[in-house]
Design a protein around this motif. Sequence first.
Motif, mmCIF file in Angstrom:
data_model
loop_
_atom_site.group_PDB
_atom_site.id
_atom_site.type_symbol
_atom_site.label_atom_id
_atom_site.label_comp_id
_atom_site.label_asym_id
_atom_site.label_seq_id
_atom_site.Cartn_x
_atom_site.Cartn_y
_atom_site.Cartn_z
ATOM 1 N N TRP A 93 23.361 38.802 57.964
ATOM 2 C CA TRP A 93 24.741 38.692 57.504
ATOM 3 C C TRP A 93 24.794 37.781 56.285
ATOM 4 O O TRP A 93 23.845 37.058 55.979
ATOM 5 N N GLY A 94 25.919 37.845 55.580
ATOM 6 C CA GLY A 94 26.087 37.000 54.402
ATOM 7 C C GLY A 94 27.513 37.077 53.888
ATOM 8 O O GLY A 94 28.387 37.708 54.493
ATOM 9 N N TYR A 95 27.749 36.407 52.755
ATOM 10 C CA TYR A 95 29.062 36.415 52.106
ATOM 11 C C TYR A 95 28.932 37.022 50.715
ATOM 12 O O TYR A 95 28.038 36.655 49.943
ATOM 13 N N PHE A 96 29.843 37.935 50.369
ATOM 14 C CA PHE A 96 29.879 38.452 49.007
ATOM 15 C C PHE A 96 30.342 37.350 48.055
ATOM 16 O O PHE A 96 31.167 36.505 48.411
ATOM 17 N N PRO B 72 28.216 46.550 49.062
ATOM 18 C CA PRO B 72 28.869 45.453 48.339
ATOM 19 C C PRO B 72 30.132 45.905 47.610
ATOM 20 O O PRO B 72 31.122 45.173 47.566
ATOM 21 N N GLY B 73 30.089 47.102 47.040
ATOM 22 C CA GLY B 73 31.284 47.615 46.366
ATOM 23 C C GLY B 73 32.459 47.749 47.321
ATOM 24 O O GLY B 73 33.589 47.376 46.997
ATOM 25 N N LEU B 74 32.189 48.269 48.509
ATOM 26 C CA LEU B 74 33.246 48.368 49.521
ATOM 27 C C LEU B 74 33.672 46.980 49.972
ATOM 28 O O LEU B 74 34.865 46.736 50.210
ATOM 29 N N LEU C 83 37.548 45.393 49.972
ATOM 30 C CA LEU C 83 38.218 44.800 51.128
ATOM 31 C C LEU C 83 38.485 43.313 50.925
ATOM 32 O O LEU C 83 39.458 42.775 51.469
ATOM 33 N N TRP C 84 37.644 42.642 50.165
ATOM 34 C CA TRP C 84 37.850 41.230 49.826
ATOM 35 C C TRP C 84 39.168 41.076 49.062
ATOM 36 O O TRP C 84 40.016 40.238 49.406
ATOM 37 N N VAL C 85 39.340 41.889 48.024
ATOM 38 C CA VAL C 85 40.576 41.832 47.235
ATOM 39 C C VAL C 85 41.778 42.160 48.116
ATOM 40 O O VAL C 85 42.827 41.509 48.041
ATOM 41 N N LYS C 86 41.626 43.148 48.988
ATOM 42 C CA LYS C 86 42.732 43.554 49.861
ATOM 43 C C LYS C 86 43.062 42.457 50.866
ATOM 44 O O LYS C 86 44.240 42.176 51.133
ATOM 45 N N ALA C 87 42.025 41.827 51.437
ATOM 46 C CA ALA C 87 42.250 40.787 52.441
ATOM 47 C C ALA C 87 42.955 39.573 51.849
ATOM 48 O O ALA C 87 43.797 38.947 52.498
ATOM 49 N N VAL C 88 42.628 39.231 50.609
ATOM 50 C CA VAL C 88 43.207 38.048 49.974
ATOM 51 C C VAL C 88 44.596 38.337 49.408
ATOM 52 O O VAL C 88 45.519 37.531 49.550
ATOM 53 N N HIS C 89 44.758 39.487 48.785
ATOM 54 C CA HIS C 89 45.971 39.718 48.001
ATOM 55 C C HIS C 89 46.914 40.773 48.566
ATOM 56 O O HIS C 89 48.029 40.944 48.047
ATOM 57 N N PRO D 255 38.128 30.293 47.209
ATOM 58 C CA PRO D 255 38.743 29.759 48.436
ATOM 59 C C PRO D 255 38.313 30.492 49.698
ATOM 60 O O PRO D 255 38.184 29.892 50.762
ATOM 61 N N GLN D 256 38.106 31.821 49.601
ATOM 62 C CA GLN D 256 37.638 32.601 50.736
ATOM 63 C C GLN D 256 36.697 33.701 50.252
ATOM 64 O O GLN D 256 36.835 34.202 49.128
ATOM 65 N N HIS D 257 35.749 34.060 51.124
ATOM 66 C CA HIS D 257 34.772 35.102 50.788
ATOM 67 C C HIS D 257 34.707 36.116 51.921
ATOM 68 O O HIS D 257 34.760 35.751 53.103
ATOM 69 N N TYR D 258 34.568 37.384 51.544
ATOM 70 C CA TYR D 258 34.459 38.435 52.544
ATOM 71 C C TYR D 258 33.029 38.487 53.067
ATOM 72 O O TYR D 258 32.059 38.391 52.301
#
Length: 328
Positions: free
Chosen positions: A124-127, A163-165, A169-175, A237-240
């Motif tokens: 596992w990891g963080y983008f 990673p592209g997906l 989802l990172w952008v969607k989760a934050v914004h 501040p946050q990472h997916y």
Amino acid sequence: MKRLFIAAGVFLATQATAETPVLTVYTYDSFVSDWGPGPAVEAAFEEVCDCDLQFVAAGDGASLLSRLRLEGERSKADVVLGLDTNLTAAARETGLFAPHGIEAELDVPRPEAWQDELFLPYDWGYFAFVHDRENLPQPPESLEELAESDVSIVIQDPRSSTPGLGLLLWVKAVHGERAEAIWEGLSDNIVTVTPGWSEAYGLFLEGEADMVLSYTTSPAYHRIAEEDDSKVAAIFPQHYMQIEVAGKLATSTQPELAEQFLSFMITDAFQSVIPTTNWMYPVVSPEGGLPDGFDAPLAADKALLFAPDEVPAQRDAALAEWLRALSK
């Protein structure tokens, strides 16, 4: 007589080869590269399985699922390694996977998001966006700052790349509802969109962009393997999160070997090579701990992750926003 002896020897060798069971594992390109985990995992597993482990590279993680859908029950894969929790709901819908039957205590944040009878995590990891500190000494500190900047980036296609997906989802989760506006801001930062991670990271290393979508752990490769500390992950501040998983196919001709491989996957022989070959966090702490130069994980309050059953709806909406924003 000598000729007959030689012929008999060839026959026996051929028979022995034919009797050696073959375990076929579909995975992504970087896993089987010379510097990836594949060669070490293959050697270690073959020492205990009395089999021939064969990896088949199939592009990036999302491409694995596309190939499985195309092949269906005709697939020659016994195990698929390289999907992630953003793809497991779609993979489950294919009906091609069988329960793994393995119970284990795994060191992965957000356990509610990965406990699954069909799919077993292996790392596992963080983008994150990686940059060169010398070329970009003051990087953006959030997705919004990145969208408002003139920093050039290379990203991966969410339709073919995990990673592209993940970024989608990172952008969607934050914004949330503002995600499309963020993508409109990012559209002029994007130099190109590549099919997979390897192509994108290669372009970044060649100086084609200021930043590349990768992982917070990517700089560890440069520090440990190259003694180069110039590559840095920008901390937002946050990472997916990404949790990578493997599963066995219900149509496997080697179901016992497939189960043996999945069990082997969470042993130290497999997990100990993950940090310095796949450059991700192992799901079981290696006996020697993380290597020097490998950063500790981010604090749990920085972790973002949609549960697998939430992903399809989020992905469809986010992909539509992405396509609209990048087509303007």
